[in-house]
Scaffold this active site. Structure first.
Site, PDB file in Angstrom:
ATOM      1  N   LYS A  66       0.854  -1.318   0.086  1.00  0.00           N
ATOM      2  CA  LYS A  66      -0.087   0.028   0.011  1.00  0.00           C
ATOM      3  C   LYS A  66       0.848   1.377  -0.095  1.00  0.00           C
ATOM      4  O   LYS A  66       0.530   2.242  -0.908  1.00  0.00           O
ATOM      5  CB  LYS A  66      -0.973   0.012   1.228  1.00  0.00           C
TER       6      LYS A  66
ATOM      7  N   ASP B  34      -6.636   0.949  -0.072  1.00  0.00           N
ATOM      8  CA  ASP B  34      -6.828   1.402   1.519  1.00  0.00           C
ATOM      9  C   ASP B  34      -8.186   0.795   1.852  1.00  0.00           C
ATOM     10  O   ASP B  34      -8.830  -0.256   1.455  1.00  0.00           O
ATOM     11  CB  ASP B  34      -6.952   2.779   1.648  1.00  0.00           C
TER      12      ASP B  34
END
Ligand code: SF4
Length: 219
Positions: A130, A148
């Site tokens: 991420k 996310d």
């Protein structure tokens, strides 16, 4: 495949009607994105952004920051949580980037294939898929999709990813199924949609602009 692309394109169209096009983004350099993302892990924007701003204000260059040393950086980082680990990771990341590139810029990653660039970043301490994807997308303009919590949840509800897939694996999976041109707008729109309508608890399906397309609608 065409059917899925059509599905994604219709979702983008309907969400843009609802939330608008070209939603605002922040303008950080890639290295600023990296440091800000490390700060934000398991924290929230309300604490992370002021902490990052304070760090930049107190130490306007990365050399200034490294010269300040662990204790001073730690005292600023403390409010975001996991401060010992985050402070150490920020210091190590900056040291590695400086050693390998001669400065603190990550622009050389633009010359790499997206997945190679992501792997390079993932080798830095405290950097997972991420964080690496956010740095490449927002700091360097790659067409990727950072996953996310909102993207992960809404993607599952739309059956874009399998129900049991974790967020780390979803980074690779979404790259496979979403064409380049759709990635950035879809990313922005799913975050806004997840915050406002397709919330974790009690999603507002009745007022959802994509309820006709959604396999998980409750209405
Ligand atoms: S219909 Fe409901 S579950 Fe589906 S995207 Fe909209 S809010 Fe989320």
């Amino acid at each position: 495949m065409i059917k899925r692309q059509q599905f994604i394109s219709e979702i983008i169209y309907l969400l843009e009607e609802e939330y608008g096009k070209n939603l605002p983004t922040r303008s950080y350099t890639a290295t600023e994105e990296l440091v800000s993302c490390i700060l934000s892990q398991n924290s929230n924007d309300k604490i992370t952004f002021p902490t990052f701003d304070k760090l930049r204000k107190e130490y306007p260059t990365w050399d200034n920051l490294l010269s300040a040393g662990y204790e001073k950086i730690y005292s600023i980082v403390k409010p975001v949580g996991l401060a010992p680990q985050k402070t150490a990771n920020i210091i190590k990341c900056l040291q590695i980037i400086k050693t390998q590139t001669g400065d603190y810029e990550l622009d050389f990653l633009k010359n790499m294939e997206p997945l190679h660039a992501r792997r390079w970043l993932e080798n830095l301490p405290g950097v997972g898929p991420k964080t690496a994807t956010i740095v490449l997308t927002f700091g360097l303009g790659f067409d990727l999709i950072p996953v996310d919590t909102h993207i992960h949840r809404v993607s599952k509800r739309l059956h874009l990813i399998p129900q049991t897939m974790d967020a780390n694996k979803a980074h690779d999976y979404l790259l496979e199924i979403i064409p380049d041109r759709y990635r950035f707008p879809l990313h922005q729109l799913l975050i806004v949609h997840g915050r406002n309508t397709c919330t974790a608890r009690n999603p507002k399906c009745k007022e959802c602009p994509i309820k006709e397309l959604c396999p998980s609608t409750t209405v």
